[in-house]
Design an enzyme around this catalytic site. Structure first.
Site, PDB file in Angstrom:
ATOM      1  N   LYS A  45       0.876  -1.169   0.000  1.00 25.65           N
ATOM      2  CA  LYS A  45       0.000   0.000   0.000  1.00 25.65           C
ATOM      3  C   LYS A  45       0.917   1.224   0.000  1.00 25.65           C
ATOM      4  O   LYS A  45       1.440   1.624   1.041  1.00 25.65           O
ATOM      5  CB  LYS A  45      -0.878  -0.050   1.248  1.00 25.65           C
ATOM      6  CG  LYS A  45      -2.001   0.941   1.263  1.00 25.65           C
ATOM      7  CD  LYS A  45      -1.482   2.316   1.444  1.00 25.65           C
ATOM      8  CE  LYS A  45      -2.450   3.380   1.709  1.00 25.65           C
ATOM      9  NZ  LYS A  45      -1.951   4.646   1.138  1.00 25.65           N
TER      10      LYS A  45
ATOM     11  N   GLU B 246       8.848   1.427  11.268  1.00 21.23           N
ATOM     12  CA  GLU B 246       9.918   2.385  10.960  1.00 21.23           C
ATOM     13  C   GLU B 246       9.272   3.755  10.994  1.00 21.23           C
ATOM     14  O   GLU B 246       8.560   4.137  10.061  1.00 21.23           O
ATOM     15  CB  GLU B 246      10.486   2.115   9.559  1.00 21.23           C
ATOM     16  CG  GLU B 246      11.154   0.765   9.391  1.00 21.23           C
ATOM     17  CD  GLU B 246      12.572   0.735   9.931  1.00 21.23           C
ATOM     18  OE1 GLU B 246      13.015   1.730  10.533  1.00 21.23           O
ATOM     19  OE2 GLU B 246      13.229  -0.297   9.767  1.00 21.23           O
TER      20      GLU B 246
HETATM   21  P1  NAD Z   1       1.910   8.614   7.263  1.00 23.98           P
HETATM   22  O1  NAD Z   1       2.018   7.852   8.527  1.00 23.98           O
HETATM   23  O2  NAD Z   1       0.908   9.679   7.163  1.00 23.98           O
HETATM   24  O3  NAD Z   1       1.601   7.622   6.059  1.00 23.98           O
HETATM   25  C1  NAD Z   1       2.396   6.483   5.829  1.00 23.98           C
HETATM   26  C2  NAD Z   1       1.560   5.462   5.104  1.00 23.98           C
HETATM   27  O4  NAD Z   1       0.515   5.052   5.986  1.00 23.98           O
HETATM   28  C3  NAD Z   1       0.873   5.985   3.847  1.00 23.98           C
HETATM   29  O5  NAD Z   1       0.862   4.979   2.867  1.00 23.98           O
HETATM   30  C4  NAD Z   1      -0.536   6.273   4.333  1.00 23.98           C
HETATM   31  O6  NAD Z   1      -1.495   6.232   3.316  1.00 23.98           O
HETATM   32  C5  NAD Z   1      -0.728   5.145   5.326  1.00 23.98           C
HETATM   33  N1  NAD Z   1      -1.781   5.417   6.318  1.00 23.98           N
HETATM   34  C6  NAD Z   1      -2.273   6.612   6.725  1.00 23.98           C
HETATM   35  N2  NAD Z   1      -3.274   6.431   7.610  1.00 23.98           N
HETATM   36  C7  NAD Z   1      -3.404   5.096   7.781  1.00 23.98           C
HETATM   37  C8  NAD Z   1      -4.257   4.282   8.585  1.00 23.98           C
HETATM   38  N3  NAD Z   1      -5.177   4.813   9.384  1.00 23.98           N
HETATM   39  N4  NAD Z   1      -4.096   2.945   8.529  1.00 23.98           N
HETATM   40  C9  NAD Z   1      -3.157   2.390   7.738  1.00 23.98           C
HETATM   41  N5  NAD Z   1      -2.337   3.110   6.927  1.00 23.98           N
HETATM   42  C10 NAD Z   1      -2.459   4.446   6.956  1.00 23.98           C
HETATM   43  O7  NAD Z   1       3.379   9.116   6.949  1.00 23.98           O
HETATM   44  P2  NAD Z   1       3.846  10.016   5.718  1.00 23.98           P
HETATM   45  O8  NAD Z   1       3.362  11.392   5.986  1.00 23.98           O
HETATM   46  O9  NAD Z   1       3.490   9.344   4.437  1.00 23.98           O
HETATM   47  O10 NAD Z   1       5.440   9.928   5.866  1.00 23.98           O
HETATM   48  C11 NAD Z   1       6.131  10.702   6.758  1.00 23.98           C
HETATM   49  C12 NAD Z   1       6.439   9.946   8.036  1.00 23.98           C
HETATM   50  O11 NAD Z   1       7.113   8.724   7.728  1.00 23.98           O
HETATM   51  C13 NAD Z   1       7.374  10.715   8.925  1.00 23.98           C
HETATM   52  O12 NAD Z   1       6.969  10.604  10.273  1.00 23.98           O
HETATM   53  C14 NAD Z   1       8.705  10.016   8.697  1.00 23.98           C
HETATM   54  O13 NAD Z   1       9.642  10.189   9.720  1.00 23.98           O
HETATM   55  C15 NAD Z   1       8.282   8.616   8.523  1.00 23.98           C
HETATM   56  N6  NAD Z   1       9.317   7.831   7.828  1.00 23.98           N
HETATM   57  C16 NAD Z   1      10.062   6.926   8.529  1.00 23.98           C
HETATM   58  C17 NAD Z   1      11.073   6.210   7.898  1.00 23.98           C
HETATM   59  C18 NAD Z   1      11.912   5.194   8.649  1.00 23.98           C
HETATM   60  O14 NAD Z   1      12.503   4.353   8.011  1.00 23.98           O
HETATM   61  N7  NAD Z   1      11.976   5.230   9.963  1.00 23.98           N
HETATM   62  C19 NAD Z   1      11.316   6.415   6.551  1.00 23.98           C
HETATM   63  C20 NAD Z   1      10.554   7.341   5.863  1.00 23.98           C
HETATM   64  C21 NAD Z   1       9.549   8.039   6.521  1.00 23.98           C
END
Ligand code: NAD
Length: 477
Positions: free
Chosen positions: A171, A246
């Site tokens: 996803k 992550e």
């Molecule tokens: P996000 O948590 O908003 O979204 C991540 C994914 O989760 C997306 O595909 C989104 O559609 C999905 N998602 C959103 N709501 C959901 C729900 N209720 N149930 C299941 N899935 C859902 O994050 P983002 O804004 O896309 O990315 C930024 C974040 O990701 C930052 O906090 C960043 O630090 C983190 N990140 C971490 C790493 C790592 O390896 N530690 C790497 C990249 C990004």
């Protein structure tokens, strides 16, 4: 229109609904995307399960490796195309989009060679027994991917899972799907059987949530925000599904007064500017020993003043942020800094060529940010660096560890004993001494402590997470 990819076939959403695909450089819609739902996830999980139980089960580890190697080569052939897709979809400057495509090549190459080196052990035990362990795939693995590095995160997560013998339901973020749909199609071309890699696009609260709750998913690898990580883990806990999380970071760059500041400077700047600061491992806090605080801030400030954000095709220091809400978020942090009297040391600028409707943010260096301020505690996820002074090693450790996060840290000092002490005392999944990020290292296990998550991806270590260990005891007398 971009469609789901299920069982090696492009598929519309069963609801017939779509989402806009927006160009971050100008805010315009340039494509549409299938808006998936629980029924689409169910179709993808069914296809994955069928593949696992039929064709994929017959692939040996070496054969899986050969396929991944073919995919690596295929992605390399299509690196220009993938670079262009990512540039448009995510607003990445060309060099960043290309670096992501090449990292994907390397992830598939690494896991192609690693899968057949993954094995169990024999364990000395009671007389008359032989005991051994097998590393078995979980089965159908779910992968929820954010928008900031879609290709890299797909590479490490799906690459590792496939190498270990799993099949995948992916996803991607609703803001960044195009490159991954293309990679899945390339995988089908090189011979991945139908159902080995499936992608369902759409909103997180619809598709992501359905994936996390689906009883046919045997393991979830989630990369994203701490808030959604909690939701995923709660959903998975209902059926005791293992999860790798992550999550975010608030990386400290710790600069001691004996550091080689000339060497540190480009790393300090790049660590917050790369991908417009939208990086979990961004070095977003600059902790400087008091004796060199003013001079170091001045030098970093000079570098910031020279930075420019602009259209991805101009390949400047920064591109736009991913979307309007992200731009609003960064502005909100800066407005709050102003309201709270936090001084700006320097700011880069947005190039004249950038469309006013694009989601740009000028890189900003702040000083004397209080340790309990939002800017020192929360991820901005934009090009904002918070400067803070410290007195001695204990003070540095305390400041470095004073956030809910623990993903990545950088330590800059020429004192060898201090390098070791700091590496031990800073709570983080990765500590870099006299560098930051070590070039991204596909081989280097990556993950966090505290609210940065748990479990490890990248490197060989990830393969343990994508398998479960079975102990088999033979009693033979
Ligand atoms: P996000 O948590 O908003 O979204 C991540 C994914 O989760 C997306 O595909 C989104 O559609 C999905 N998602 C959103 N709501 C959901 C729900 N209720 N149930 C299941 N899935 C859902 O994050 P983002 O804004 O896309 O990315 C930024 C974040 O990701 C930052 O906090 C960043 O630090 C983190 N990140 C971490 C790493 C790592 O390896 N530690 C790497 C990249 C990004």
């Amino acid at each position: 229109m971009a469609l789901h990819f299920i069982a090696n076939t492009a598929a519309r959403s069963t609801s017939g609904q779509t989402l806009p695909v927006i160009d971050p450089a100008n805010g315009e819609t340039f494509d549409t995307l299938a808006r998936g739902n629980a029924t689409d996830i169910d179709a993808a999980v069914t296809a994955a399960r069928h593949c696992l139980d039929t064709t994929w089960a017959r692939f040996t580890a070496a054969e899986r490796g050969r396929l991944l190697m073919k995919l690596s080569a295929k992605v390399a052939e299509h690196a220009d195309e993938l670079t262009a897709l990512e540039q448009r979809d995510c607003g990445k400057p060309v060099k960043q989009a290309r670096a992501d495509a090449l990292a994907l090549v390397r992830y598939f190459e690494f896991y192609a060679g690693a899968g057949d080196k993954l094995h169990g052990e024999t364990i000395p035990y009671l007389d008359g027994y032989s005991v051994l362990t097998w590393r078995e795939p979980h089965g159908v693995t779910g992968h929820v991917i954010p928008w900031n590095y879609p290709m890299q995160i797909f590479g490490r997560s799906v690459g590792g899972a496939l190498a270990a013998g799993n099949v995948c339901v992916v996803k991607p973020s609703e803001d960044a799907c195009l490159s991954l749909l293309r990679v899945a199609a390339l995988a089908a071309e090189v011979g991945f059987p139908a159902g080995a890699i499936n992608i369902v696009t759409g909103y997180g609260h619809e598709v992501g949530d359905a994936l996390a709750r689906h009883p046919g998913i045997d393991h979830i690898s989630f990369t994203g925000s701490p808030r959604v990580g909690t939701l995923i883990q709660q959903a998975a806990a209902e059926r005791h599904c293992p999860v790798t999380l992550e999550l975010g970071g608030k990386g400290p760059q710790i600069l001691f007064d004996d550091a080689d500041v000339d060497a540190a400077l480009p790393f300090i700047v790049n660590a917050i500017v790369q991908n417009s600061g939208q990086t979990c491992s961004a070095g977003s806090r600059l902790l400087v020993q008091r004796g060199i605080y003013e001079s170091a801030l001045q030098r970093v400030g000079e570098a910031f003043t020279a930075l420019r954000a602009g259209p991805p095709a101009m390949d400047l220091d920064l591109g736009p942020l991913i979307r309007q809400s992200q731009q609003d978020r960064v502005r909100g942090f800066l407005d709050q800094a102003r309201a709270d009297g936090i001084a700006t040391v320097a700011q880069g600028r947005v190039a004249d060529e950038a469309a006013a409707s694009g989601f740009y943010a000028a890189p900003t260096l702040l000083r004397d940010v209080p340790v309990d301020h939002r800017l020192a505690q929360e991820e901005v996820f934009g090009p904002v660096l918070s400067g803070m002074a410290f007195d001695d090693e204990d003070d540095a450790v305390q400041l470095a560890n004073a956030t809910p996060f623990g993903l990545v840290a950088g330590v800059w000092t020429r004192d060898g004993a201090r390098q070791f002490r700091m590496a031990r005392r800073v709570r983080a999944g990765q500590v870099f001494v006299n560098n930051y990020g070590a070039g991204g290292g596909v081989e280097l296990p990556f993950g966090g402590v505290k609210s940065s998550g748990h479990g490890r991806e990248k490197g060989f270590e990830a393969l343990y997470g994508f398998t479960t260990l079975k102990t088999v005891a033979f009693r033979h007398g």
